[in-house]
Design a protein around this motif. Structure first.
Motif, PDB file in Angstrom:
ATOM      1  N   GLN A 198       0.778  -1.077  -0.107  1.00  0.00           N
ATOM      2  CA  GLN A 198      -0.183  -0.075  -0.051  1.00  0.00           C
ATOM      3  C   GLN A 198       0.936   1.312  -0.018  1.00  0.00           C
ATOM      4  OE1 GLN A 198      -3.404  -2.068   2.492  1.00  0.00           O
ATOM      5  NE2 GLN A 198      -2.613  -0.378   3.192  1.00  0.00           N
ATOM      6  N   ASN A 199       2.127   1.217   0.797  1.00  0.00           N
ATOM      7  CA  ASN A 199       2.654   2.365   0.651  1.00  0.00           C
ATOM      8  C   ASN A 199       3.645   2.676  -0.363  1.00  0.00           C
ATOM      9  OD1 ASN A 199       2.357   2.888   3.482  1.00  0.00           O
ATOM     10  ND2 ASN A 199       3.939   1.502   4.272  1.00  0.00           N
ATOM     11  N   SER A 202       1.021   3.812  -3.410  1.00  0.00           N
ATOM     12  CA  SER A 202       0.247   5.303  -3.000  1.00  0.00           C
ATOM     13  C   SER A 202       1.472   6.324  -3.245  1.00  0.00           C
ATOM     14  CB  SER A 202       0.259   5.409  -1.536  1.00  0.00           C
ATOM     15  OG  SER A 202       1.281   5.297  -0.654  1.00  0.00           O
ATOM     16  N   PHE A 222      -5.718  -1.102  -1.252  1.00  0.00           N
ATOM     17  CA  PHE A 222      -5.205  -0.186  -1.930  1.00  0.00           C
ATOM     18  C   PHE A 222      -5.675   0.627  -2.906  1.00  0.00           C
ATOM     19  CE2 PHE A 222      -3.633  -3.874  -4.260  1.00  0.00           C
ATOM     20  CZ  PHE A 222      -3.724  -3.670  -5.323  1.00  0.00           C
TER      21      PHE A 222
END
Length: 439
Positions: A198-199, A202, A222
């Protein structure tokens, strides 16, 4: 007889002193350097290094190559193929590039390292050094397949990256990822996945191609940039609502592949841009609505179908051209696909005693098809007189048909099969029948 003397080249590889020198007038050496680099970009770097003995022109050619491709799955050394040998070769190669002054600092655009060896402890530190070396030279494409915990934040903040492919790695900390130029991202068997993934995603504002292949990864959640065109998810868990929301927010999505996503047994896809769909795994119900979809391949795993019914669904796909469907013998799927030209249908063996009028109803959905491969059981392709008298031929426009029959018992049955084929597809020109071993 005099022995051949050996010497070592710049990266520690043994060479024979009396190896023939082909001179500077060979045809390959006359090619532009950029074209030579292009040719060798498809091969492991070790082969490029070995070419340095061909001529003076080739002696330093590999040093200026904008790529480094290391793969111990290929032939590294016939007699001694081990990790220490690989470590030595890579370290010498990078050190020589650094010392060679004619190579600009920004010369490495692609670094690919695939190995079956495990890189932990001191070996992991050395791998980090290699990655630091290429990141400092603004590497654009980074492809790693190695058992290691080597990927640290400074690697995953390489702002020059446009392609990042990671396999079999353990990620330390991705909370500060920054990929302003990244267009291709691939995670395969990377742990931990959920939060790091997810990091990373993004932090990719211009991503176009995303692939996630896990080991039954926990539910992913996500959001992807609207620039995404290609999405592939395999061995991950997600909800139907999440997938629907994701797809609805991707106006440029052209290709979607879902494989063994066990919670996704009910799929609903509405997209105005999707051109190809690939699904492999358990499935109860599927609903597809896409005016742009041209290719669809659906494989339903046998162990997830019960004895009463098979996959159900609806396809509203006015521009669908090619369909591949693998499922049980009782699919209940309606098609609105007037432009469908080719179909590959594989119905698994079903031991239950059921009338095959359902097969007729299913095939009648595909009455525009011109070319078909049909893999089916003997009892499911032989239609009774009652069915023939009450139903219209389901494939009136079919011209080319190959039927793969399971369990053909005798010549008489083959004759019955041929009669059924000509009733089913009266316009067929040259039907082919062959025995199939598929279960």
């Amino acid at each position: 007889m005099a022995r051949k003397r050996l010497k070592k080249n710049c990266v520690g590889m043994e060479e024979k002193e009396n190896e023939p020198n082909f001179g500077d007038d060979d045809l390959l050496s006359q090619l532009p350097d950029s074209l030579i680099h292009r040719i060798f970009s498809f091969l492991p770097t070790i082969y490029f290094v070995r070419m340095s003995i061909v001529s003076r022109h080739w002696n330093r050619m590999w040093v200026s190559a904008p790529f480094i491709y290391l793969d111990d799955l290929r032939e590294f050394n016939k007699k001694t193929r081990n990790r220490d040998k690989l470590l030595k070769f890579v370290s010498h190669s990078l050190r020589y590039r650094k010392l060679y002054k004619k190579v600009p600092e920004t010369s490495i655009t692609r670094f690919m390292f695939h190995t079956t060896y495990s890189f932990m402890g001191s070996a992991s530190s050395r791998l980090k050094g290699w990655l630091n070396f290429v990141v400092q030279r603004n590497v654009k494409e980074l492809d790693l397949k190695v058992h290691s915990d080597c990927v640290s934040p400074f690697i995953l903040n390489a702002s020059s990256l446009t392609v990042l492919k990671l396999s079999d790695l353990y990620l330390e900390d991705l909370s500060l990822s920054n990929f302003p130029c990244l267009k291709v991202l691939s995670f395969k068997n990377v742990t931990p996945v959920t939060q790091p993934l997810q990091n990373v995603i993004s932090s990719c504002p211009v991503i176009e191609d995303l692939e996630v292949c896990g080991n039954w990864v926990d539910h992913v959640d996500f959001a992807v940039s609207k620039t995404l065109k290609y999405l592939s998810l395999s061995l991950v868990r997600f909800t139907r609502q999440w997938l629907e929301s994701l797809i609805s927010g991707l106006p440029l999505l052209e290709r979607l592949a879902l494989g063994n996503c066990c919670d996704a047994i009910n799929i609903s896809i509405h997209s105005h841009s999707l051109k190809s769909l690939y699904y492999y795994g358990p499935l109860n119900n599927i609903s597809i609505q896409s005016h742009s979809l041209k290719v669809a391949s659906i494989t339903v795993l046998a162990e997830f179908t019960d004895g009463a019914s098979d996959v159900e669904g609806t396809f509203i796909t006015p521009n669908l051209v090619c369909l591949r469907l693998v499922c049980g013998a009782k699919p209940v799927i309606s098609f609105e696909a007037p432009k469908l030209l080719e179909a590959d249908l594989r119905f698994r063996k079903d031991n239950s005693m059921h009338p095959n009028d359902g097969i007729v109803r299913f095939l009648s959905n595909l009455n525009s098809v011109k070319k078909m491969v049909l893999c089916i059981c003997e009892k499911d392709i032989i239609f009774s007189e009652n069915i023939r008298s009450t139903c219209a031929p389901p494939l009136p426009n079919l011209k080319h048909l190959k039927v793969k029959i399971k369990d053909v018992h005798n010549e008489l049955r083959k004759s019955e099969i041929m009669d059924s084929i000509f009733w089913c597809a009266p316009s067929v020109e040259t039907p082919e029948i062959e025995e199939s071993r598929d279960s």
